[in-house]
Design an enzyme around this catalytic site. Structure first.
Site, mmCIF file in Angstrom:
data_model
loop_
_atom_site.group_PDB
_atom_site.id
_atom_site.type_symbol
_atom_site.label_atom_id
_atom_site.label_comp_id
_atom_site.label_asym_id
_atom_site.label_seq_id
_atom_site.Cartn_x
_atom_site.Cartn_y
_atom_site.Cartn_z
ATOM 1 N N TYR A 214 8.126 21.153 7.114
ATOM 2 C CA TYR A 214 8.225 21.723 5.766
ATOM 3 C C TYR A 214 9.131 21.407 4.971
ATOM 4 O O TYR A 214 9.098 21.529 3.570
ATOM 5 C CB TYR A 214 8.953 23.117 6.347
ATOM 6 C CG TYR A 214 7.885 24.271 6.714
ATOM 7 C CD1 TYR A 214 7.396 24.964 5.825
ATOM 8 C CD2 TYR A 214 7.609 24.347 8.027
ATOM 9 C CE1 TYR A 214 6.247 26.040 6.386
ATOM 10 C CE2 TYR A 214 6.494 25.060 8.632
ATOM 11 C CZ TYR A 214 5.924 25.854 7.503
ATOM 12 O OH TYR A 214 5.094 26.668 8.063
ATOM 13 N N GLY B 250 15.655 36.493 9.579
ATOM 14 C CA GLY B 250 14.760 35.601 10.161
ATOM 15 C C GLY B 250 14.506 34.085 9.524
ATOM 16 O O GLY B 250 15.510 34.127 8.862
ATOM 17 N N LYS C 30 26.248 22.153 3.764
ATOM 18 C CA LYS C 30 24.716 22.898 3.908
ATOM 19 C C LYS C 30 24.981 24.093 5.146
ATOM 20 O O LYS C 30 24.391 25.269 4.899
ATOM 21 C CB LYS C 30 23.658 21.723 4.924
ATOM 22 C CG LYS C 30 22.520 22.386 5.322
ATOM 23 C CD LYS C 30 21.924 22.986 4.303
ATOM 24 C CE LYS C 30 20.554 23.853 4.784
ATOM 25 N NZ LYS C 30 19.338 23.673 4.482
ATOM 26 N N ARG D 295 25.178 33.173 3.481
ATOM 27 C CA ARG D 295 24.126 34.134 3.190
ATOM 28 C C ARG D 295 24.076 35.120 4.645
ATOM 29 O O ARG D 295 23.958 36.212 4.476
ATOM 30 C CB ARG D 295 22.982 33.368 3.116
ATOM 31 C CG ARG D 295 21.749 34.341 2.529
ATOM 32 C CD ARG D 295 20.856 33.410 1.535
ATOM 33 N NE ARG D 295 19.709 34.211 1.095
ATOM 34 C CZ ARG D 295 19.465 35.122 0.093
ATOM 35 N NH1 ARG D 295 20.541 35.199 -0.664
ATOM 36 N NH2 ARG D 295 18.390 35.588 -0.238
ATOM 37 N N ARG E 217 6.963 32.994 11.784
ATOM 38 C CA ARG E 217 7.812 32.535 12.902
ATOM 39 C C ARG E 217 9.101 33.041 12.568
ATOM 40 O O ARG E 217 9.566 33.114 11.438
ATOM 41 C CB ARG E 217 7.856 30.942 12.554
ATOM 42 C CG ARG E 217 6.219 30.273 13.061
ATOM 43 C CD ARG E 217 6.148 28.855 12.570
ATOM 44 N NE ARG E 217 6.571 28.670 11.050
ATOM 45 C CZ ARG E 217 7.351 27.568 10.761
ATOM 46 N NH1 ARG E 217 7.280 26.459 11.667
ATOM 47 N NH2 ARG E 217 7.728 27.450 9.733
ATOM 48 N N ARG F 89 17.907 21.852 0.598
ATOM 49 C CA ARG F 89 18.430 23.126 0.343
ATOM 50 C C ARG F 89 17.403 24.074 -0.472
ATOM 51 O O ARG F 89 17.765 24.961 -1.203
ATOM 52 C CB ARG F 89 19.771 23.073 -0.632
ATOM 53 C CG ARG F 89 20.752 22.162 -0.180
ATOM 54 C CD ARG F 89 21.447 21.732 -1.331
ATOM 55 N NE ARG F 89 22.943 22.441 -1.414
ATOM 56 C CZ ARG F 89 23.475 22.388 -2.699
ATOM 57 N NH1 ARG F 89 23.360 21.425 -3.361
ATOM 58 N NH2 ARG F 89 24.809 23.032 -2.657
ATOM 59 N N ARG G 130 33.135 42.597 -9.887
ATOM 60 C CA ARG G 130 33.153 41.405 -8.829
ATOM 61 C C ARG G 130 32.479 41.659 -7.400
ATOM 62 O O ARG G 130 33.034 41.012 -6.162
ATOM 63 C CB ARG G 130 34.634 41.136 -8.641
ATOM 64 C CG ARG G 130 35.142 40.386 -9.597
ATOM 65 C CD ARG G 130 36.691 40.135 -9.817
ATOM 66 N NE ARG G 130 37.506 41.448 -9.816
ATOM 67 C CZ ARG G 130 37.586 41.962 -10.978
ATOM 68 N NH1 ARG G 130 37.213 41.711 -12.062
ATOM 69 N NH2 ARG G 130 38.194 43.413 -11.054
ATOM 70 N N CYS H 238 16.359 28.886 9.421
ATOM 71 C CA CYS H 238 17.843 28.389 9.079
ATOM 72 C C CYS H 238 18.926 29.015 9.164
ATOM 73 O O CYS H 238 19.758 28.864 9.798
ATOM 74 C CB CYS H 238 17.543 27.988 7.425
ATOM 75 S SG CYS H 238 16.038 26.918 7.311
HETATM 76 N N1 SAJ Z 1 17.557 38.611 3.998
HETATM 77 C C1 SAJ Z 1 18.089 39.814 4.067
HETATM 78 N N2 SAJ Z 1 18.547 40.406 2.833
HETATM 79 C C2 SAJ Z 1 18.785 39.527 1.916
HETATM 80 C C3 SAJ Z 1 18.427 38.489 1.791
HETATM 81 C C4 SAJ Z 1 17.725 37.800 2.763
HETATM 82 O O1 SAJ Z 1 17.701 40.502 5.028
HETATM 83 O O2 SAJ Z 1 19.483 40.239 0.762
HETATM 84 C C5 SAJ Z 1 16.736 37.892 5.262
HETATM 85 C C6 SAJ Z 1 15.449 37.838 4.779
HETATM 86 O O3 SAJ Z 1 14.495 38.910 4.844
HETATM 87 C C7 SAJ Z 1 14.962 36.710 5.937
HETATM 88 C C8 SAJ Z 1 16.484 36.026 5.884
HETATM 89 O O4 SAJ Z 1 17.330 36.769 5.539
HETATM 90 O O5 SAJ Z 1 14.439 37.159 7.136
HETATM 91 C C9 SAJ Z 1 16.275 34.461 5.471
HETATM 92 O O6 SAJ Z 1 15.946 34.475 4.062
HETATM 93 P P1 SAJ Z 1 16.482 33.773 2.897
HETATM 94 O O7 SAJ Z 1 15.597 34.013 1.698
HETATM 95 O O8 SAJ Z 1 18.050 34.097 2.777
HETATM 96 O O9 SAJ Z 1 16.697 32.392 3.176
HETATM 97 P P2 SAJ Z 1 15.289 31.342 3.714
HETATM 98 O O10 SAJ Z 1 15.754 31.142 5.454
HETATM 99 O O11 SAJ Z 1 14.027 31.462 3.311
HETATM 100 O O12 SAJ Z 1 16.092 29.864 3.197
HETATM 101 C C10 SAJ Z 1 17.773 29.691 3.096
HETATM 102 C C11 SAJ Z 1 18.023 29.283 1.745
HETATM 103 N N3 SAJ Z 1 19.622 29.361 1.965
HETATM 104 C C12 SAJ Z 1 20.357 29.806 1.239
HETATM 105 O O13 SAJ Z 1 19.776 30.679 0.197
HETATM 106 C C13 SAJ Z 1 21.749 29.838 1.198
HETATM 107 C C14 SAJ Z 1 17.524 27.833 1.465
HETATM 108 O O14 SAJ Z 1 18.183 27.629 -0.055
HETATM 109 C C15 SAJ Z 1 17.550 26.745 2.517
HETATM 110 O O15 SAJ Z 1 17.303 25.658 2.059
HETATM 111 C C16 SAJ Z 1 17.098 27.272 3.671
HETATM 112 O O16 SAJ Z 1 17.688 28.342 4.235
HETATM 113 C C17 SAJ Z 1 17.209 26.134 4.658
HETATM 114 O O17 SAJ Z 1 16.146 25.254 4.738
HETATM 115 O O18 SAJ Z 1 18.135 26.145 5.351
#
Ligand code: SAJ
Length: 422
Positions: free
Chosen positions: A13, A267, A216, A223, A342, A164, A256, A270
């Site tokens: 990916y 899920g 990282k 998050r 996945r 990232r 704030r 990462c």
């Molecule tokens: N999620 C929530 N509520 C939210 C935001 C996300 O429940 O408000 C859940 C999503 O539904 C999902 C999970 O969190 O199940 C992760 O989704 P995501 O959109 O937060 O992140 P990823 O896993 O697609 O990508 C993250 C990103 N990291 C950050 O935003 C800090 C991306 O920039 C990274 O490059 C990626 O991980 C990675 O490869 O590490």
């Protein structure tokens, strides 16, 4: 500084889009992967993963002769390692990172390294992994010098530059995001910057390798902790009879405060994994990060309890036998508007539900044609209209655009995303 040939090790990916973007800048790229099928697919100008527009970029790069894949490492001026860093298996391993893919990648490139090359680790890694990689390379090539022993004078440069990018927006974010450049020495960082500047329009910010590794892990832990806060609030609000969605809207009016959105769990590949790398290295000091993981991991069970309550309610109010109660689950992917199933909490929920519920379990997932084998036998993949015609309970798991903002009528609703009942 010019790079005539770049090698990307690991064509998944992150590796494949990175290789394709370099190649699109008319640099010769050799992609290396242990999987012959992946290599063959790419050499046909096709892709084996799902990412918008990547097929077009890879097809052009291969057709124009700038990208070629192979299973054996070849000489290059720069090596980017983008291999997985999963957890170690076995009951004694408490989410310990497994660096064996990085070790194998190091061993595969070591024989072809030459003076002046740079090796960059892009894989998300625990602190110290880049130094470990440099040690493996030095062990394999005693004829070359490395930064850990020869500092600025080393033959080989080594850096950690973590990816990232957000799945679904990889091609745009690869180019536009700022890049953290963690060289083992300033000279290593300078070479890495020259390399990334080939396509990165964001700022390339220099630090050391250990800080880059931690950066990282920190981004994804940030998050995860923030999502855990809202997931916990959603459960508290449910007990107190408060709408968490309204609560978040109100609280976010504070200048704030910026709460994220609750969901059925966290899920992807990462955010549910990387925080453990910190916990595993500093267990005593990472109580909050560990607790957040626990909250997010427990959320699917809480959703299941909500669905079971809805089943009981329908049974009592409609006087239906449990085996006649149809539950329709909306969305299976790990986040909205993508087809990646996945590591998805929604799949976990649907799988567990279908193993305990005596009636039909339907899944509506407009982004896939087939269900994964883990749930294929017990769950029916159906169209939305059909599901709404027969369902007693509608469970919203993923807020795909297709599901709209209007709550379905005449069904019991369990909305984990606050789209229908916000
Ligand atoms: N999620 C929530 N509520 C939210 C935001 C996300 O429940 O408000 C859940 C999503 O539904 C999902 C999970 O969190 O199940 C992760 O989704 P995501 O959109 O937060 O992140 P990823 O896993 O697609 O990508 C993250 C990103 N990291 C950050 O935003 C800090 C991306 O920039 C990274 O490059 C990626 O991980 C990675 O490869 O590490």
């Amino acid at each position: 500084m010019t790079f005539k040939t770049i090698s990307v090790i690991g064509l998944g990916y992150i590796g494949l889009p990175t290789a394709a973007v370099f190649a699109s800048r008319k640099i010769k790229v050799i992609g290396v992967d242990i999987d012959q099928k992946t290599v063959d697919t790419i050499n046909r100008g096709q892709i084996h993963i799902v990412e918008p527009d990547l097929d077009i970029v890879v097809h052009a790069a291969v057709t124009e002769g700038y990208l070629r894949a192979t299973t054996m490492a070849e000489a290059a001026d720069a090596f980017l390692i983008a291999v997985p860093t999963p957890f170690k298996s076995g009951i004694t391993s408490d989410h310990e990172p497994d660096l064996s893919y990085i070790e194998s990648a190091s061993q595969s490139i070591a024989p072809v390294l030459k003076k002046g090359d740079i090796v960059i680790l892009e894989s998300t890694s625990p602190v110290g992994a880049t130094e470990q990689m440099a040690a493996w390379l030095a062990q394999a090539r005693p004829d070359l010098t490395f930064p850990q022993t020869h500092g600025e004078e080393s033959d080989i440069r080594v850096a950690h530059c973590p990816e990232r990018v957000l799945p679904g927006q990889v091609l745009r974010e690869l180019v536009q995001n700022d890049r953290v450049i963690g060289g083992m020495t300033p000279a290593c960082s300078n070479v890495a910057i020259a390399l990334y500047k080939v396509f990165v329009q964001g700022e390339c910010v220099i630090t050391n390798a250990r800080t880059a590794e931690m950066c990282k892990l920190t981004e994804n832990s940030f998050r995860d902790v923030n999502i855990a806060l809202v997931n916990e609030l959603s459960m508290i609000c449910d007990e107190l009879g408060i709408s968490v969605w309204e609560l978040i809207r109100l609280a976010n009016r504070h200048p704030r405060v910026n709460l994220l959105q609750p969901g059925p769990g966290v899920g992807g590949h990462c955010i549910a994994i990387d925080p453990w790398f910190i916990v595993s290295q500093s267990p005593e000091s990472s109580k909050l990060i560990r607790a957040a993981r626990g909250v997010n991991d427990e959320k699917p069970e809480w959703v299941l309890r909500k669905i079971n309550k809805a089943i009981s309610k329908v049974r009592d109010e409609k006087r239906k036998a449990t085996e006649d109660i149809v539950v329709a689950c909306f969305g299976l992917s790990f986040k909205p508007n993508i087809d990646d199933l996945r590591e998805s909490p929604s799949v976990e929920i649907v799988k567990k539900l279908s193993s305990v519920h005596a009636g039909r379990v339907l899944a509506i997932e407009p982004h896939v044609k087939d269900l994964p084998s883990s749930i294929g036998g017990q769950v029916e993949l159906v169209e939305m209209d059909y599901a709404l015609g027969v369902a007693d309970i509608a469970v919203l798991l993923v807020d795909h655009r297709e599901f709209g903002k209007n709550a379905p009528k005449d069904v019991e609703i369990v909305d984990t995303r606050g789209i229908w009942v916000a």
